[in-house]
Every structure is written in C-alpha cells, then in structure tokens.
Design an enzyme around this catalytic site. Structure first.
Site, PDB file in Angstrom:
ATOM      1  N   ASN A 190       1.053  -1.155   0.112  1.00 40.39           N
ATOM      2  CA  ASN A 190      -0.122   0.029   0.132  1.00 40.39           C
ATOM      3  C   ASN A 190       0.845   1.137   0.083  1.00 40.39           C
ATOM      4  O   ASN A 190       1.714   1.442   0.950  1.00 40.39           O
ATOM      5  CB  ASN A 190      -0.937  -0.003   1.370  1.00 40.39           C
ATOM      6  CG  ASN A 190      -1.917   0.951   1.441  1.00 40.39           C
ATOM      7  OD1 ASN A 190      -1.484   2.013   1.163  1.00 40.39           O
ATOM      8  ND2 ASN A 190      -3.013   0.802   1.634  1.00 40.39           N
ATOM      9  N   HIS A 212       0.962   6.115   2.227  1.00 42.95           N
ATOM     10  CA  HIS A 212       1.583   6.924   2.889  1.00 42.95           C
ATOM     11  C   HIS A 212       2.847   7.791   2.412  1.00 42.95           C
ATOM     12  O   HIS A 212       3.507   8.764   2.708  1.00 42.95           O
ATOM     13  CB  HIS A 212       2.046   6.407   4.148  1.00 42.95           C
ATOM     14  CG  HIS A 212       0.503   6.184   5.028  1.00 42.95           C
ATOM     15  ND1 HIS A 212      -0.269   7.139   5.259  1.00 42.95           N
ATOM     16  CD2 HIS A 212      -0.108   5.044   5.180  1.00 42.95           C
ATOM     17  CE1 HIS A 212      -1.451   6.542   5.800  1.00 42.95           C
ATOM     18  NE2 HIS A 212      -1.286   5.421   5.605  1.00 42.95           N
ATOM     19  N   HIS A 272      -5.521   3.786  -1.775  1.00 38.86           N
ATOM     20  CA  HIS A 272      -6.894   4.381  -1.252  1.00 38.86           C
ATOM     21  C   HIS A 272      -7.193   5.643  -1.836  1.00 38.86           C
ATOM     22  O   HIS A 272      -6.438   6.544  -1.134  1.00 38.86           O
ATOM     23  CB  HIS A 272      -6.917   4.150   0.339  1.00 38.86           C
ATOM     24  CG  HIS A 272      -8.179   4.197   0.935  1.00 38.86           C
ATOM     25  ND1 HIS A 272      -8.456   3.946   2.207  1.00 38.86           N
ATOM     26  CD2 HIS A 272      -9.397   4.698   0.347  1.00 38.86           C
ATOM     27  CE1 HIS A 272      -9.751   4.400   2.480  1.00 38.86           C
ATOM     28  NE2 HIS A 272     -10.254   4.739   1.315  1.00 38.86           N
ATOM     29  N   ARG A 305      -9.202   8.156  -1.292  1.00 38.39           N
ATOM     30  CA  ARG A 305     -10.411   8.731  -0.095  1.00 38.39           C
ATOM     31  C   ARG A 305     -11.101   9.806  -0.814  1.00 38.39           C
ATOM     32  O   ARG A 305     -10.658  10.612  -1.295  1.00 38.39           O
ATOM     33  CB  ARG A 305      -9.602   9.046   1.119  1.00 38.39           C
ATOM     34  CG  ARG A 305      -9.016   8.054   2.098  1.00 38.39           C
ATOM     35  CD  ARG A 305      -8.446   8.370   3.284  1.00 38.39           C
ATOM     36  NE  ARG A 305      -9.725   8.486   4.032  1.00 38.39           N
ATOM     37  CZ  ARG A 305      -9.995   7.756   5.124  1.00 38.39           C
ATOM     38  NH1 ARG A 305      -9.172   6.738   5.367  1.00 38.39           N
ATOM     39  NH2 ARG A 305     -10.824   8.090   6.027  1.00 38.39           N
ATOM     40  N   ARG A 363      -6.802  13.007   1.005  1.00 41.28           N
ATOM     41  CA  ARG A 363      -6.081  13.125   1.805  1.00 41.28           C
ATOM     42  C   ARG A 363      -4.330  12.632   1.534  1.00 41.28           C
ATOM     43  O   ARG A 363      -3.468  13.289   1.983  1.00 41.28           O
ATOM     44  CB  ARG A 363      -6.479  12.826   3.133  1.00 41.28           C
ATOM     45  CG  ARG A 363      -6.075  11.395   3.692  1.00 41.28           C
ATOM     46  CD  ARG A 363      -6.476  11.033   5.090  1.00 41.28           C
ATOM     47  NE  ARG A 363      -7.847  11.436   5.432  1.00 41.28           N
ATOM     48  CZ  ARG A 363      -8.244  10.972   6.579  1.00 41.28           C
ATOM     49  NH1 ARG A 363      -7.551   9.977   7.288  1.00 41.28           N
ATOM     50  NH2 ARG A 363      -9.643  11.103   7.045  1.00 41.28           N
ATOM     51  N   GLU A 398      -8.621   0.530  -3.271  1.00 37.79           N
ATOM     52  CA  GLU A 398      -9.426   0.864  -2.333  1.00 37.79           C
ATOM     53  C   GLU A 398     -10.361   1.824  -2.255  1.00 37.79           C
ATOM     54  O   GLU A 398      -9.725   2.973  -2.525  1.00 37.79           O
ATOM     55  CB  GLU A 398      -8.437   0.788  -0.759  1.00 37.79           C
ATOM     56  CG  GLU A 398      -8.156  -0.347  -0.411  1.00 37.79           C
ATOM     57  CD  GLU A 398      -7.269   0.035   0.954  1.00 37.79           C
ATOM     58  OE1 GLU A 398      -7.733   0.735   1.644  1.00 37.79           O
ATOM     59  OE2 GLU A 398      -6.470  -0.636   1.180  1.00 37.79           O
ATOM     60  N   THR A 436      -8.452   3.522   8.251  1.00 33.68           N
ATOM     61  CA  THR A 436      -9.954   2.738   8.220  1.00 33.68           C
ATOM     62  C   THR A 436     -10.056   1.850   9.275  1.00 33.68           C
ATOM     63  O   THR A 436      -9.237   0.899   9.719  1.00 33.68           O
ATOM     64  CB  THR A 436      -9.871   1.846   6.867  1.00 33.68           C
ATOM     65  OG1 THR A 436      -9.245   2.712   5.707  1.00 33.68           O
ATOM     66  CG2 THR A 436     -11.186   1.125   6.528  1.00 33.68           C
ATOM     67  N   GLU A 460     -11.303  -9.131   2.541  1.00 39.84           N
ATOM     68  CA  GLU A 460     -10.155  -8.928   3.333  1.00 39.84           C
ATOM     69  C   GLU A 460     -10.445  -8.571   4.947  1.00 39.84           C
ATOM     70  O   GLU A 460     -11.089  -7.890   5.291  1.00 39.84           O
ATOM     71  CB  GLU A 460      -9.449  -7.579   2.819  1.00 39.84           C
ATOM     72  CG  GLU A 460      -8.337  -7.242   3.352  1.00 39.84           C
ATOM     73  CD  GLU A 460      -7.498  -6.360   2.823  1.00 39.84           C
ATOM     74  OE1 GLU A 460      -7.345  -6.181   1.514  1.00 39.84           O
ATOM     75  OE2 GLU A 460      -6.707  -5.468   3.326  1.00 39.84           O
ATOM     76  N   HIS A 469      -4.037  -4.560   7.674  1.00 47.78           N
ATOM     77  CA  HIS A 469      -4.498  -3.403   8.379  1.00 47.78           C
ATOM     78  C   HIS A 469      -3.357  -3.864   9.667  1.00 47.78           C
ATOM     79  O   HIS A 469      -3.505  -4.579  10.549  1.00 47.78           O
ATOM     80  CB  HIS A 469      -5.792  -3.223   8.939  1.00 47.78           C
ATOM     81  CG  HIS A 469      -5.810  -1.706   9.044  1.00 47.78           C
ATOM     82  ND1 HIS A 469      -5.459  -0.943  10.118  1.00 47.78           N
ATOM     83  CD2 HIS A 469      -6.477  -0.671   8.393  1.00 47.78           C
ATOM     84  CE1 HIS A 469      -5.647   0.241  10.108  1.00 47.78           C
ATOM     85  NE2 HIS A 469      -6.306   0.666   8.913  1.00 47.78           N
TER      86      HIS A 469
HETATM   87  N1  PXP Z   1      -6.174  -2.876   3.714  1.00 50.87           N
HETATM   88  C1  PXP Z   1      -6.914  -2.036   3.752  1.00 50.87           C
HETATM   89  C2  PXP Z   1      -8.299  -2.369   3.520  1.00 50.87           C
HETATM   90  C3  PXP Z   1      -6.560  -0.725   4.414  1.00 50.87           C
HETATM   91  O1  PXP Z   1      -7.694   0.131   4.463  1.00 50.87           O
HETATM   92  C4  PXP Z   1      -5.318  -0.739   4.820  1.00 50.87           C
HETATM   93  C5  PXP Z   1      -5.067   0.804   5.414  1.00 50.87           C
HETATM   94  O2  PXP Z   1      -4.963   1.716   4.198  1.00 50.87           O
HETATM   95  C6  PXP Z   1      -4.669  -1.600   4.642  1.00 50.87           C
HETATM   96  C7  PXP Z   1      -5.009  -2.660   4.054  1.00 50.87           C
HETATM   97  C8  PXP Z   1      -3.081  -1.268   4.998  1.00 50.87           C
HETATM   98  O3  PXP Z   1      -2.937  -1.123   6.433  1.00 50.87           O
HETATM   99  P1  PXP Z   1      -1.557  -0.447   7.053  1.00 50.87           P
HETATM  100  O4  PXP Z   1      -1.485   0.786   6.322  1.00 50.87           O
HETATM  101  O5  PXP Z   1      -1.773  -0.393   8.543  1.00 50.87           O
HETATM  102  O6  PXP Z   1      -0.506  -1.659   6.719  1.00 50.87           O
END
Ligand code: PXP
Length: 255
Positions: A12, A15, A48, A50, A54, A75, A106, A156, A199
């Site tokens: 992901n 960030h 994602h 959003r 953001r 996402e 999330t 998921e 997550h």
């Molecule tokens: N899966 C989903 C559906 C999420 O919303 C997120 C956070 O954006 C993640 C995985 C990844 O989570 P993390 O960034 O905490 O590893």
C-alpha cells in the site's frame, strides 16, 4: 487443511502520498514507490482514493494503473463517485472499505450485514466490468456469511484490532482476536471466498498470519513505509516478503 497456495504481498503506497502532500509538491512520488516495491518483490500495489483525497489523488490512481506491471488494488468507499472512477480506471481489483472523514485510518470493517442493500449495486457494477471486488470486514461470522451471500469473490479480514492489542500489550485481547481471525479465515474459505488480510501488520504479525493456509494475500502499508525511512523501501519490502515466506513455511503450526 486447504492446499497451501502462494501468499501474495500487496504494498500500500498511500503514505508516500501523505508525505508528499505535507509539502504540496511532487515528491516523494507514490508511483515511483510502487515501481520500486514491485522490483523488490511486491505482487501488487494497493492505493486508497479517499473521498477527501488526503493522500492518494485521482491522477495518482491513473498513473499507477498506466505505469505498474502488477495488479492494482483500488481501495474505496462504495459511493457513486468512487464507482465511476473505478470503472474509468479499470483496476484489477476494488476493495470496498468504510470511510469516515474524521478517522485517521480505516478504523473498522465494512458493515455488510447492515448495508447489504447499498453495497449490492456497487458490487454488481464493478463485477460486471470485470473488476474483482473484495469486502474489507471484521472476522465476524455474520459479516462473512453476508459477504458470501453478496457474491463478492474476496474478503479482506481487518487485522487492526489484533495488531493494536499486541502493540498495547493486551495479551488476552490479542489471543481472542487471533482466534477470531483463524476461525473467520476458515469460515470464509469454506464458503468459497478468497481470503485476504490487512491493517496494522508488521514483520512479526505478517509472519504469524502467513501460516494460515486459507489466506492468499496480505495488504500492508504503514509499517513498511515507516521502516523504509531507516532501511530503504526495497529492503523493507524484501524483509516483509521474507517474513511472510518464513510464516508460510511453517504452515498449520500457527493456529
Ligand atoms: N487493507 C485495507 C483495506 C486498508 O484500508 C489498509 C489501510 O489503508 C491496509 C490494508 C493497510 O494497512 P496498514 O497501512 O496499516 O498496513
């Protein structure tokens, strides 16, 4: 026990965009991060978009789709606006998540039991376009049962509660959350769903969950991006991949 299929790593890159947006310029570029993550062993990229933009922005999604060689997992909240963007972008997959403006991330799973009437048309529209839909839900028996009834091919499992409990040293809660994840993965697999998880995962929790044979994909971002500040992104992706491979190698012993 199900046959141990390979475990995919979805990286992901949200960030990287968070950091870029802190100064409003173009760097660091989430697409560059995605390309580097793929080179280091990622099987797919997750981002994602959003509602409040953001971190990831519309043109990031378009560029990710155009420039990466591995599957893109989009996402999104199941809103009309996002469904339109997904249909125009044509990612490999869409993961439907709940979204609240005031949350930091999330925070909970999608309430598919309470919202099945609202979710069904979004699932149908995306599926008809050939996009693989996944539902981000808690490892809760009723939610999993409804996800199967909604005919989404993938769920998921939200691992945030388990990971937080470990971080906070709440051992009983962590053990209970882990049991829920194990049972939820089994229930979903038995119902014919492909099971992903994500997550809050770090090297240790990714290694542990990789030993569940029902799980086919982990989506991980925040921890790996934090590690990347110290060791570089390629190294943090490689270390995550190695942790998952170690977990997979001791299949069946983690539960
Ligand atoms: N899966 C989903 C559906 C999420 O919303 C997120 C956070 O954006 C993640 C995985 C990844 O989570 P993390 O960034 O905490 O590893």
């Amino acid at each position: 026990m199900p046959t141990a299929l390979p475990l995919r790593l979805g990286v992901n890159v949200d960030h990287v965009a968070t950091l870029r947006n802190a100064r409003g310029g173009r760097a660091p570029d989430p697409v560059r991060a995605a390309l580097l993550a793929i080179e280091a062993g990622a099987d797919g990229i997750t981002a994602h978009l959003r509602e409040d933009r953001r971190h990831i922005r519309d043109d990031d999604m378009a560029r990710l789709k155009a420039e990466i060689s591995k599957p893109l997992n989009f996402e999104m909240a199941a809103t009309d606006e996002m469904v339109q963007i997904a249909l125009a972008t044509r990612p490999h997959a869409c993961c439907l998540v709940p979204e609240r403006r005031e949350e930091l991330t999330t925070e909970g799973g999608l309430d598919v039991v309470g919202q099945h009437n609202a979710l069904a048309p979004a699932i149908a529209r995306l599926s008809e376009a050939g996009i693989r839909v996944s539902l981000f839900i808690a490892a809760d028996p009723a939610q999993i049962e409804m996800a199967a009834r909604l005919r989404a091919p993938v769920i998921e499992i939200h691992t945030g509660g388990w990971c937080d409990a470990i971080t906070d040293g709440h051992h009983d809660k962590a053990a209970a959350e882990w049991e829920r994840i194990v049972a939820g993965a089994r229930q979903a697999y038995a119902a014919g769903l492909e099971v992903h998880a994500g997550h809050g995962l770090d090297y240790a929790t990714a290694e542990q969950i990789a030993a569940l044979p029902e799980i086919r994909e982990l989506n991980i971002g925040y921890f790996m991006m934090g590690e990347a500040l110290f060791v570089g992104l390629a190294e943090s992706v490689r270390t995550m991949r190695a942790a998952m491979d170690r977990g997979r190698a001791r299949l069946g012993t983690a539960a």
